[in-house]
Design an enzyme around this catalytic site. Structure first.
Site, PDB file in Angstrom:
ATOM      1  N   GLY A 150      -7.686 -13.576  -8.015  1.00  0.00           N
ATOM      2  CA  GLY A 150      -8.152 -13.159  -6.684  1.00  0.00           C
ATOM      3  C   GLY A 150      -7.187 -13.551  -5.584  1.00  0.00           C
ATOM      4  N   ALA A 151      -5.921 -13.715  -5.924  1.00  0.00           N
ATOM      5  CA  ALA A 151      -4.947 -14.204  -4.951  1.00  0.00           C
ATOM      6  C   ALA A 151      -3.944 -13.143  -4.538  1.00  0.00           C
ATOM      7  CB  ALA A 151      -4.210 -15.410  -5.533  1.00  0.00           C
ATOM      8  N   GLU A 202      -7.730   0.259 -15.255  1.00  0.00           N
ATOM      9  CA  GLU A 202      -8.074  -0.252 -13.923  1.00  0.00           C
ATOM     10  C   GLU A 202      -8.712   0.847 -13.061  1.00  0.00           C
ATOM     11  OE1 GLU A 202      -6.604  -3.618 -12.769  1.00  0.00           O
ATOM     12  OE2 GLU A 202      -8.166  -3.370 -11.270  1.00  0.00           O
ATOM     13  N   HIS A 212       0.811  -1.224   0.000  1.00  0.00           N
ATOM     14  CA  HIS A 212       0.000   0.000   0.000  1.00  0.00           C
ATOM     15  C   HIS A 212       0.844   1.273   0.000  1.00  0.00           C
ATOM     16  CE1 HIS A 212      -3.988  -1.909   0.385  1.00  0.00           C
ATOM     17  NE2 HIS A 212      -3.292  -2.894   0.938  1.00  0.00           N
ATOM     18  N   SER A 246      -1.996 -10.327  -8.856  1.00  0.00           N
ATOM     19  CA  SER A 246      -2.185  -9.383  -9.946  1.00  0.00           C
ATOM     20  C   SER A 246      -2.517 -10.006 -11.297  1.00  0.00           C
ATOM     21  CB  SER A 246      -0.917  -8.542 -10.062  1.00  0.00           C
ATOM     22  OG  SER A 246      -1.273  -7.302 -10.500  1.00  0.00           O
ATOM     23  N   SER A 247      -3.469 -10.926 -11.269  1.00  0.00           N
ATOM     24  CA  SER A 247      -3.916 -11.497 -12.540  1.00  0.00           C
ATOM     25  C   SER A 247      -4.537 -10.406 -13.416  1.00  0.00           C
ATOM     26  CB  SER A 247      -4.921 -12.619 -12.296  1.00  0.00           C
ATOM     27  OG  SER A 247      -6.025 -12.132 -11.573  1.00  0.00           O
ATOM     28  N   TYR A 302     -10.236  -1.032   0.082  1.00  0.00           N
ATOM     29  CA  TYR A 302      -9.037  -0.485  -0.563  1.00  0.00           C
ATOM     30  C   TYR A 302      -9.226   1.018  -0.818  1.00  0.00           C
ATOM     31  CZ  TYR A 302      -5.149  -0.249  -3.914  1.00  0.00           C
ATOM     32  OH  TYR A 302      -3.977   0.065  -4.569  1.00  0.00           O
ATOM     33  N   ASP A 354       2.298   2.157  -3.106  1.00  0.00           N
ATOM     34  CA  ASP A 354       2.394   2.638  -4.505  1.00  0.00           C
ATOM     35  C   ASP A 354       1.484   3.837  -4.764  1.00  0.00           C
ATOM     36  OD1 ASP A 354       0.087   1.021  -4.538  1.00  0.00           O
ATOM     37  OD2 ASP A 354       0.546   0.100  -6.486  1.00  0.00           O
ATOM     38  N   ASP A 375       1.322  -2.786 -10.232  1.00  0.00           N
ATOM     39  CA  ASP A 375       1.024  -4.062 -10.883  1.00  0.00           C
ATOM     40  C   ASP A 375       1.227  -3.985 -12.389  1.00  0.00           C
ATOM     41  OD1 ASP A 375       0.333  -4.672  -8.324  1.00  0.00           O
ATOM     42  OD2 ASP A 375      -1.822  -4.616  -8.666  1.00  0.00           O
TER      43      ASP A 375
END
Ligand code: GLA
Length: 391
Positions: free
Chosen positions: A125-126, A163, A38, A129-130, A225, A40, A175
């Site tokens: 969702g892990a 995004e 947190h 950064s998919s 977030y 960036d 990311d």
């Protein structure tokens, strides 16, 4: 071509039929952030590495203004018209395609109709950064297919805008930047203010990177977030008034300045700001220690980062804490911390290579015993950024 790239081409033909049009095949990696949680979006420092789990996109042009997309992971095919790109209700995953196409058009690039097939093995969702891997692979594929003059810097920016503006998460640049610029066997010491980086070697003979997916994903992660982003802004406003120098982001607040004024801040703002200003220091120190091969020190900084994210930033959950503490009790572990946005997802652990197998087995077993949940424990080999496979 490896299996995934051949598969992407196969899925393209299966979904949309054979065609004479040339096919571009592009892939981009997921990432694991070693330290710098947190920071960036506060224009601070982060230390991510690309991982050898990639999203692969095969694409070819169409002679109209329609974009058609097939995702194997979502087992769905969808399409939209470039004249009217808006968020999709039945296939929200395709917003990453719509968002990138829309941002490129808005930036004046001549994106035309396209068929795309998406495959890949970045866990979703892990916290790996998919979504950035997907955006960057799509952006680079559109650039290849339509011969756009898009450099790396603009690719990062367009994907980040997709995004933040189209999908609606107020994330930082890390990311998308990592998915473009990652290097094999390296981490990137990235300055999120001026968007430049230095490679920091992560030699496989010295350290193994393990990512453990807790397989827990809390609801409302995006609103938590965005809430953290807003609280940091309160901190910026406070320090901009309190200090003589202008404060544009928490990057401009030193640990000393924070301590001098900490007691004047409301408790929540104080905790959030304390995390960010101390985390920036930890990232700088971790990059230096990694360069010097002082892995024990790097590990300690990871542990401190986890504690700060848990206690001050309050984005951890019991399952993340469980993995971090299980890992820290094992021989040959340098350190561990939650990675990504938090509230679920992954813990990153740095391990001595000779014990990596024993460590992954032990994390797997003890986490299952403690929580009743089956984790996914991945050894991640630091891999390179976006690349083309069709030439
Ligand atoms: C998510 C965001 C990143 C970063 C991390 C937390 O992964 O996409 O930009 O803020 O959370 O470090």
């Amino acid at each position: 071509m490896n299996d995934q790239t051949a598969r992407a081409r196969g899925v393209l033909d299966e979904a949309f039929g054979d065609s004479e049009e040339p096919v571009a095949v592009v892939s981009a990696p997921g990432r694991v952030n070693l330290i710098g949680g947190h920071t960036d979006y506060n224009e601070g420092f982060v230390l991510p590495a690309g991982i050898d789990r990639r999203t692969v996109v095969a694409a070819r042009p169409r002679d109209d203004r329609t974009v058609r997309v097939r995702s194997s992971n979502f087992d769905q095919t969808t399409s939209f018209d470039l004249a009217d790109v808006s968020p999709s209700e039945d296939a929200p995953w395709s917003d990453y395609v719509g968002g990138v196409a829309e941002r490129l058009l808005d930036r004046g690039h001549d994106v035309g109709g396209t068929e795309l097939a998406v495959v890949g093995d970045v866990p979703m969702g892990a916290g790996l950064s998919s979504s950035a891997a997907f955006e960057v692979a799509v952006g680079a594929a559109l650039a290849a297919v339509h011969d756009l003059s898009l450099d790396d810097e603009e690719l990062v920016t367009a994907c980040w805008e997709a995004e933040t503006e189209f999908v609606g998460l107020s994330c930082g640049i890390m990311d998308q930047y990592a998915a473009v610029h990652a290097e094999r066997e390296s981490a990137l010491f990235l300055d999120c203010r001026d968007e430049t980086h230095e490679d920091v070697p992560l030699p496989s003979e010295d350290v193994t990177v393990v990512a453990t997916n807790t397989n827990v994903q809390r609801e409302l992660v995006d609103s938590a977030y965005n809430d953290r982003v807003a609280t940091c802004q309160e901190g910026v406003d406070f320090f901009d008034d309190a200090l003589d120098e202008p404060v544009e982001s928490l990057r401009d607040v030193s640990v000393e300045a924070f301590e001098a004024h900490a007691s004047e801040l409301p408790e929540t703002v104080r905790k959030r700001v304390r995390h960010v200003v101390t985390e920036n220091e930890r990232v700088r120190e971790a990059a230096a220690a990694l360069r010097e091969g002082r892995l024990d020190r790097v590990g300690t900084l990871l542990d401190e980062s986890h504690a700060s994210l848990r206690d001050d930033y309050e984005v951890s959950i019991d399952e993340l804490d469980a993995v971090a503490s299980i890992a820290d009790d094992l021989d040959g572990v340098f350190g561990s911390r939650m990675t990504g946005a938090g509230f679920g997802g992954c813990v990153v652990t740095l391990v001595r290579p000779d014990v990596a197998e024993a460590v992954t087995a032990a994390i797997d077993e003890r986490y299952r015993d403690r929580t009743g949940i089956e984790p996914d424990v991945h050894v991640c080999n630091p891999d390179g950024g976006v690349r083309r496979h069709d030439r």
